[in-house]
Design a protein around this motif. Sequence first.
Motif, PDB file in Angstrom:
ATOM      1  N   GLU A 255       0.834  -1.198   0.000  1.00  0.00           N
ATOM      2  CA  GLU A 255       0.000   0.000   0.000  1.00  0.00           C
ATOM      3  C   GLU A 255       0.874   1.256   0.000  1.00  0.00           C
ATOM      4  O   GLU A 255       0.636   2.191  -0.764  1.00  0.00           O
ATOM      5  CB  GLU A 255      -0.895  -0.008   1.229  1.00  0.00           C
ATOM      6  N   ALA A 284      -4.987   4.046  -8.558  1.00  0.00           N
ATOM      7  CA  ALA A 284      -6.016   3.890  -7.519  1.00  0.00           C
ATOM      8  C   ALA A 284      -6.837   2.623  -7.745  1.00  0.00           C
ATOM      9  O   ALA A 284      -7.201   1.932  -6.795  1.00  0.00           O
ATOM     10  CB  ALA A 284      -6.932   5.110  -7.495  1.00  0.00           C
ATOM     11  N   GLY A 288      -5.241  -0.781  -5.950  1.00  0.00           N
ATOM     12  CA  GLY A 288      -6.126  -1.115  -4.846  1.00  0.00           C
ATOM     13  C   GLY A 288      -6.388  -2.611  -4.728  1.00  0.00           C
ATOM     14  O   GLY A 288      -6.627  -3.121  -3.640  1.00  0.00           O
ATOM     15  N   LEU A 380     -11.363  -5.502   2.140  1.00  0.00           N
ATOM     16  CA  LEU A 380     -11.459  -4.045   2.055  1.00  0.00           C
ATOM     17  C   LEU A 380     -12.519  -3.524   3.020  1.00  0.00           C
ATOM     18  O   LEU A 380     -12.277  -2.607   3.807  1.00  0.00           O
ATOM     19  CB  LEU A 380     -11.814  -3.635   0.623  1.00  0.00           C
ATOM     20  N   ALA A 532     -11.361  -2.485  -7.371  1.00  0.00           N
ATOM     21  CA  ALA A 532     -10.678  -1.568  -8.267  1.00  0.00           C
ATOM     22  C   ALA A 532     -11.622  -0.466  -8.720  1.00  0.00           C
ATOM     23  O   ALA A 532     -11.255   0.719  -8.779  1.00  0.00           O
ATOM     24  CB  ALA A 532     -10.136  -2.334  -9.469  1.00  0.00           C
ATOM     25  N   GLY A 535     -12.173   2.024  -6.181  1.00  0.00           N
ATOM     26  CA  GLY A 535     -10.957   2.840  -6.108  1.00  0.00           C
ATOM     27  C   GLY A 535     -10.986   3.952  -7.138  1.00  0.00           C
ATOM     28  O   GLY A 535     -10.734   5.123  -6.837  1.00  0.00           O
ATOM     29  N   ALA A 550      -6.409   6.682   1.274  1.00  0.00           N
ATOM     30  CA  ALA A 550      -6.598   5.348   0.707  1.00  0.00           C
ATOM     31  C   ALA A 550      -8.097   5.062   0.639  1.00  0.00           C
ATOM     32  O   ALA A 550      -8.895   5.671   1.348  1.00  0.00           O
ATOM     33  CB  ALA A 550      -5.898   4.314   1.571  1.00  0.00           C
ATOM     34  N   LEU A 551      -8.461   4.133  -0.235  1.00  0.00           N
ATOM     35  CA  LEU A 551      -9.873   3.823  -0.444  1.00  0.00           C
ATOM     36  C   LEU A 551     -10.572   3.416   0.859  1.00  0.00           C
ATOM     37  O   LEU A 551     -11.687   3.860   1.146  1.00  0.00           O
ATOM     38  CB  LEU A 551      -9.996   2.705  -1.481  1.00  0.00           C
TER      39      LEU A 551
END
Length: 622
Positions: A255, A284, A288, A380, A532, A535, A550-551
């Motif tokens: 990351e 991104a 991700g 996630l 993705a 993201g 970050a996402l």
Amino acid sequence: MSAAAPRLALLGNPNCGKTALFNLLTGHRQKVANYAGVTVERKQGWLTTPQGRRAQLLDLPGTYSLDPLSQDEQVTRDVVQGRLAGEARPDLLVCVVDATHLQLNLRLVLEAQAQGLPMVLVLNMADVAQAQGMRIDTVALAAELGMPVVPAVSVQKDGARALLEQLDALFTQGLAAPLPAAADAGGVDPVALNQRVRELLALTLQVPAKRWGLSDRIDRFALHPLWGMALLALLLLFMFQAVFAWAAWPMDAIEAGIGLMGQQVATHMSDGPLRSLLVDGVIAGVGGVLVFLPQILILFFFIFVLEDSGYLPRAAFLMDRWMGLVGLSGRSFIPLLSSFACAVPGIMATRTITHWRDRWLTILVAPLMTCSARLPVYALLIGAFIPQRTVGGLFNLQGLVLFALYVMGIVSAMLVAYVVSRHSGKGQPTPLLMELPAYRWPSARNIARGLWERGLIFVRRVGGIILALMVLLWFLSSYPAAPEGFTGSAVAHSFAGRLGGVLEPLFAPLGFDWRIVVALIPAMAAREVVVAALGTVYALSAQGEQVHEALGALIAEQWTLPTALALLVWFVYAPQCVAMLAAVRRETGRWRHALGVAAYLFALAYLMAWITYRVAGAWGAT
Ligand SMILES: Nc1nc2c(ncn2[C@@H]2O[C@H](COP(=O)(O)OP(=O)(O)OP(=O)(O)O)[C@@H](O)[C@H]2O)c(=O)[nH]1
Ligand SMILES: [Mg+2]
């Protein structure tokens, strides 16, 4: 290749090491694992003998008899008898037996002799036989059977040397022309067959007095109705804990690397569409998903260890009774377990199930097993919404939630199977007849190789289909650009945003806003694409300070907990996987079945996500 190259086929009982031998001889990397029914289709490769002759080698599904019960066994019979359209009969049968189970394995050899093809007998697992103190008189066995007999260790580098030399000798001599196959493949009298096997063993085999082996001692515990189940539950729980606990630092490292890359590009390039494509679309979006590589590898590490050790058929044995309660057979267990990696090989593995009804039921519920593509989605959302807390001084809460999601998939599969089997009439309960292989230490080389391959597959997917979809999504989310002075999110003005807006009312009852809907659309291709896609969509609509977040942090700020939970539950059932639906179509031969699977999964996903959203909302979790 020369048309005159001889064609060789590997024939043998399940789990005797045919594929290991095939890989050793041809350099292929077909799947090898310590349970029966791993290979379900014919595979082809080329081998070269020490004298430089080339021959074509076929790997076949294992079978106990040439009188086939299931679809995979049928393939073997058809190849041996030359019944496969467009394919000549093999010129030589390479019969593989597990040297430690001659009594069971020799039956097929005798049956195969009635096929009229030249044969060689390979006594595989010679290393294990030797370690157990067995002595096999190969000269006497060869004389009795009237075919060359060679020992082999298919998991050692030079383990097939004797076979290769024997092949050279045979090719120099010239292979005998095949005789027509006996009309009735299974027509050999079973009593006479057993009698002959006993005679052969008496003449050629010396075994030390039977001791209680280590396998037996482990099994007294592992197959115990109570302790065995406890062990199985502990193993699975440990696995999901490890997926979170062990992956933490490599994920942080990846990351950080991706974040740094994004910043470098952002500071060194001038503002414009190209920079946006790179930062918001590629880095991104694709970056991700890449973050989840360590977790996927850890999951596969456990799957490989379970497969290689010989534990899986034990788990199937333990689960047989429970599966019977919901109308599934114990045979369904391994296909369902393979579906934890991916439902596609799981659905293919149902070819080992004899009865169509059992097979269809297994295919129907296989997509409910949590495949590895869902792991990034779960990880996630769990990472963003579930606090990292220790529960009961031992378990980590994130790992427990992950475990719960897997359990939810399994329980749902059982319920669906129960309902469907109740309504489709009672089938014959098929008893589970399954050999329990000896336990083995998983081979480090095998596992390392498997992980490397898995890693490559994942990275290729990320760099291939996911990258392509993200570029497309970036385009659809960036154009048409919002006019000067447009207030609100520019993405909302784009093609993708408008489409999301149109579909939003359909998903609003689940708490999904248009951004989530936009991300769900490309995820039809593959489930992990949603990560993705989120993201990219969030990177494009980020403003001010959010740009560098970050996402995970972004969605934690912007979503409510009920929305996150509903999306998690959506993915327990989500029908979104074109490859899975295509596999259902291929294995059942009907589009109708594939559409049926898609429809019921969609309905279930919608219903369960809605319930989750409402319940979580009512609970006050806003
Ligand atoms: N120790 C030892 N293990 C072996 C040998 N050959 C194969 N194995 C192991 O035996 C197990 C079964 O091997 P596979 O090659 O998958 O067996 P298969 O005959 O192709 O099985 P199916 O495809 O299910 O019919 C694996 O765990 C192999 O690593 C050998 O010569 N010695
Ligand atoms: Mg095999």
